[in-house]
Motif scaffolding. Structure first.
Motif, PDB file in Angstrom:
ATOM      1  N   SER A 259       0.833  -1.212   0.000  1.00  0.00           N
ATOM      2  CA  SER A 259       0.000   0.000   0.000  1.00  0.00           C
ATOM      3  C   SER A 259       0.867   1.262   0.000  1.00  0.00           C
ATOM      4  O   SER A 259       0.565   2.232  -0.709  1.00  0.00           O
ATOM      5  CB  SER A 259      -0.922  -0.005   1.224  1.00  0.00           C
ATOM      6  OG  SER A 259      -0.157  -0.112   2.419  1.00  0.00           O
ATOM      7  N   HIS A 262       2.368   1.913  -3.467  1.00  0.00           N
ATOM      8  CA  HIS A 262       1.393   2.451  -4.420  1.00  0.00           C
ATOM      9  C   HIS A 262       1.038   3.903  -4.110  1.00  0.00           C
ATOM     10  O   HIS A 262       0.758   4.681  -5.030  1.00  0.00           O
ATOM     11  CB  HIS A 262       0.141   1.581  -4.428  1.00  0.00           C
ATOM     12  CG  HIS A 262       0.264   0.361  -5.295  1.00  0.00           C
ATOM     13  ND1 HIS A 262       0.130   0.413  -6.670  1.00  0.00           N
ATOM     14  CD2 HIS A 262       0.547  -0.935  -4.981  1.00  0.00           C
ATOM     15  CE1 HIS A 262       0.298  -0.818  -7.168  1.00  0.00           C
ATOM     16  NE2 HIS A 262       0.562  -1.638  -6.169  1.00  0.00           N
ATOM     17  N   LYS A 265       3.881   5.753  -5.581  1.00  0.00           N
ATOM     18  CA  LYS A 265       3.835   5.685  -7.038  1.00  0.00           C
ATOM     19  C   LYS A 265       2.711   6.541  -7.614  1.00  0.00           C
ATOM     20  O   LYS A 265       2.726   6.883  -8.806  1.00  0.00           O
ATOM     21  CB  LYS A 265       3.644   4.230  -7.497  1.00  0.00           C
ATOM     22  CG  LYS A 265       4.932   3.414  -7.417  1.00  0.00           C
ATOM     23  CD  LYS A 265       4.716   1.980  -7.834  1.00  0.00           C
ATOM     24  CE  LYS A 265       4.354   1.903  -9.313  1.00  0.00           C
ATOM     25  NZ  LYS A 265       5.468   2.369 -10.185  1.00  0.00           N
ATOM     26  N   SER A 266       1.751   6.911  -6.794  1.00  0.00           N
ATOM     27  CA  SER A 266       0.702   7.818  -7.284  1.00  0.00           C
ATOM     28  C   SER A 266       1.236   9.227  -7.538  1.00  0.00           C
ATOM     29  O   SER A 266       0.539  10.062  -8.133  1.00  0.00           O
ATOM     30  CB  SER A 266      -0.448   7.875  -6.276  1.00  0.00           C
ATOM     31  OG  SER A 266      -0.038   8.461  -5.052  1.00  0.00           O
ATOM     32  N   ASN A 420      -7.058   4.195 -13.816  1.00  0.00           N
ATOM     33  CA  ASN A 420      -5.780   3.873 -13.191  1.00  0.00           C
ATOM     34  C   ASN A 420      -5.730   4.370 -11.745  1.00  0.00           C
ATOM     35  O   ASN A 420      -5.185   3.707 -10.853  1.00  0.00           O
ATOM     36  CB  ASN A 420      -4.639   4.485 -14.005  1.00  0.00           C
ATOM     37  CG  ASN A 420      -3.291   3.912 -13.631  1.00  0.00           C
ATOM     38  OD1 ASN A 420      -3.168   2.729 -13.318  1.00  0.00           O
ATOM     39  ND2 ASN A 420      -2.264   4.747 -13.654  1.00  0.00           N
ATOM     40  N   THR A 421      -6.334   5.549 -11.524  1.00  0.00           N
ATOM     41  CA  THR A 421      -6.396   6.069 -10.159  1.00  0.00           C
ATOM     42  C   THR A 421      -7.239   5.167  -9.271  1.00  0.00           C
ATOM     43  O   THR A 421      -6.848   4.836  -8.141  1.00  0.00           O
ATOM     44  CB  THR A 421      -6.976   7.492 -10.166  1.00  0.00           C
ATOM     45  OG1 THR A 421      -6.179   8.328 -11.014  1.00  0.00           O
ATOM     46  CG2 THR A 421      -7.003   8.073  -8.768  1.00  0.00           C
ATOM     47  N   ARG A 424      -5.448   1.970  -8.190  1.00  0.00           N
ATOM     48  CA  ARG A 424      -4.554   2.079  -7.035  1.00  0.00           C
ATOM     49  C   ARG A 424      -5.352   1.979  -5.726  1.00  0.00           C
ATOM     50  O   ARG A 424      -4.897   1.361  -4.760  1.00  0.00           O
ATOM     51  CB  ARG A 424      -3.782   3.384  -7.089  1.00  0.00           C
ATOM     52  CG  ARG A 424      -2.808   3.472  -8.247  1.00  0.00           C
ATOM     53  CD  ARG A 424      -1.795   4.582  -8.048  1.00  0.00           C
ATOM     54  NE  ARG A 424      -0.941   4.728  -9.218  1.00  0.00           N
ATOM     55  CZ  ARG A 424       0.106   3.965  -9.481  1.00  0.00           C
ATOM     56  NH1 ARG A 424       0.443   2.997  -8.639  1.00  0.00           N
ATOM     57  NH2 ARG A 424       0.840   4.165 -10.562  1.00  0.00           N
ATOM     58  N   ILE A 451      -4.163  10.357  -3.724  1.00  0.00           N
ATOM     59  CA  ILE A 451      -4.927   9.744  -4.815  1.00  0.00           C
ATOM     60  C   ILE A 451      -5.925  10.740  -5.397  1.00  0.00           C
ATOM     61  O   ILE A 451      -6.146  10.787  -6.612  1.00  0.00           O
ATOM     62  CB  ILE A 451      -5.626   8.472  -4.304  1.00  0.00           C
ATOM     63  CG1 ILE A 451      -4.571   7.417  -3.960  1.00  0.00           C
ATOM     64  CG2 ILE A 451      -6.596   7.932  -5.347  1.00  0.00           C
ATOM     65  CD1 ILE A 451      -5.135   6.191  -3.304  1.00  0.00           C
TER      66      ILE A 451
END
Length: 472
Positions: A259, A262, A265-266, A420-421, A424, A451
């Motif tokens: 988690s 990610h 990576k957002s 894609n959002t 995540r 996010i």
């Protein structure tokens, strides 16, 4: 005029009067009478609005007009049996055309020599011109209309069914994309927990994707792209940056919770805007404002992360840099190879990336693989379990990337960014539930803010692209 040429002293008179024909005992009603007067052949035609009475004609042997008409036979259209006894003359076919003698309508005039052909065309004329033939038959032009009226919603149903089919297809693609991504993240993390060698695992994942593409090309399930030296040279740069992004993400997964990786990576849009601006691209103010919540959310999530690790943080950040440079470099170096679709392009990038990564993996951690393998077997208990986990991580790594390219071909970039959002979010929630990672309230808040900033960025960049297209 043509009739008068045949009989110079011909006189025509029309009268509408009530008559009663005693020989047929017809009820009293209005009659339309046409009198043709010729010195030797008075002829009378009668037309009833309700029934067809017989024709009264008196002629002498010298009646040339009647003789001409009677020398021809006129086939009658098929009538109901109740009307046949009332039709005693071959001229009755002429009287059916609503008062136009000899089939001459107000729209067209036929010479007398064509009367022999009229009886065979009465049905056609009555259907095409709208004159009923006395049998209650609908014109042909009304048949398609009647058919469409019987199913007025047919076209609407077809128009609605097509978008429904497209929606179902997109839902299936998105469902597979999310499911495959979740499976990859779960089994990737399971392998790294017992076998903490991300370089070897990342190499195997690229190898599995390469084998998968060769299978698709061999079975002709995917069109094989034409390979040339310029194409391979153009792929060298994007494949190198793809290798950097992939191995950095795997290193991050091995050090911190899935988690957290990610969430970091957002922040990829931040690197995309910064690097693109250095290369000459310009962005409106709303794009720059949209990356502020991303930075703030990632910072809050990193500070409050329970499993925080510096190598894990840097691995996620370097992964963002690698994938952003891969995208930018691909646009510049692959402009002359637009005939290659996204899936084939990704397949060849994976193949070249494998040859980049595997030698580096041997150099970095090759000496530790044997001991790590025995430790993993001791932790898992069964070798088959470890093999299955490794295989699932490799296959689903390629499958979820393949689904993402298929989704990008089906939908707009904006919808893809939103999807894609949301992906995540689904992955973060799923991995937290599976691995039961502790999440602090501020950590959850920071993740949500980051996010949400990614969502705002996708909206702002979509408006920028639409504005650029209008200018073009």
């Amino acid at each position: 005029m043509y009739l008068q040429s045949l009989c110079p002293s011909l006189s025509l008179s029309l009268s509408l009067s009530p008559q009663r024909h005693n020989h047929n005992q017809l009820p009293q009603h209005q009659m339309l009478t046409l009198n043709l007067s010729c010195p030797s052949s008075p002829v009378t035609f009668s037309k009833s609005r309700h029934q067809l009475p017989p024709i009264n004609a008196s002629s002498s042997p010298s009646s040339s007009l009647l003789t001409r008409i009677q020398t021809h036979s006129y086939p009658l259209p098929q009538e109901p049996t109740s009307l046949k006894p009332q039709i005693s003359s071959k001229f009755s076919s002429f009287t059916r055309i609503h008062g136009y003698p000899f089939g001459i309508s107000s729209k067209e005039t036929k010479p007398m020599c064509q009367i022999r052909d009229l009886s065979s065309k009465i049905s056609h004329l009555s259907k095409t011109c709208g004159f009923p033939s006395g049998f209650g038959t609908k014109p042909k032009s009304q048949i398609p209309k009647a058919a469409s009226e019987s199913n007025p919603g047919g076209e609407k149903e077809a128009a609605v069914s097509k978008p429904k089919a497209t929606t179902v297809r997109l839902a299936l693609i998105f469902g597979l994309w999310y499911f495959q991504n979740i499976v990859f993240n779960i089994y990737n993390k399971k392998v790294l927990n017992v076998f903490p060698f991300p370089w070897l695992l990342a190499s195997f994942q690229l190898f599995a994707g390469s084998v998968w593409m060769f299978i698709l090309w061999s079975l002709k399930l995917q069109p094989r792209p034409k390979i040339s030296k310029p194409f391979i040279v153009a792929l060298l740069g994007p494949a190198l940056f793809h290798t950097v992004g992939h191995i950095s993400a795997c290193v991050s997964f091995s050090k911190v919770a899935v988690s957290f990786t990610h969430v970091i990576k957002s922040s990829e849009p931040v690197f995309s805007v910064v690097f693109s601006s250095f290369l000459g691209d310009s962005y409106p103010l709303q794009v720059w404002l949209s990356i502020l919540p991303i930075v703030m959310g990632c910072a809050l999530a990193a500070i409050t992360e329970v499993s925080f690790n510096v190598q894990g943080l840097w691995g996620a950040l370097i992964s963002n840099v690698g994938f952003v440079l891969r995208n930018i470099y691909s646009k510049r170096s692959l402009q002359n190879f637009k005939e290659v679709d996204g899936l084939n392009l990704y397949g060849w990038i994976s193949i070249i990336s494998f040859f980049y990564l595997f030698p580096a993996a041997i150099f970095v951690e090759g000496s530790q693989w044997v001991q790590g393998y025995h430790n993993a077997l001791a932790a898992v208990g069964k070798p088959s379990t470890l093999y299955i986990w490794v295989l699932l991580s490799g296959v689903f790594y390629h499958l979820y990337n393949q689904s993402s390219y298929q989704a990008l071909d089906e939908i707009s970039p904006l919808t893809f960014s939103v999807g894609n959002t949301m992906k995540r979010v689904v992955v973060i929630v799923s991995t937290v539930l599976v691995f039961r990672n502790p999440v602090r309230p501020l950590n959850a808040l920071g993740s949500a803010v980051a996010i949400f900033g990614t969502f705002l960025y996708s909206q702002a960049t979509a408006k920028k692209k639409k504005g650029g297209e209008k200018k073009d």
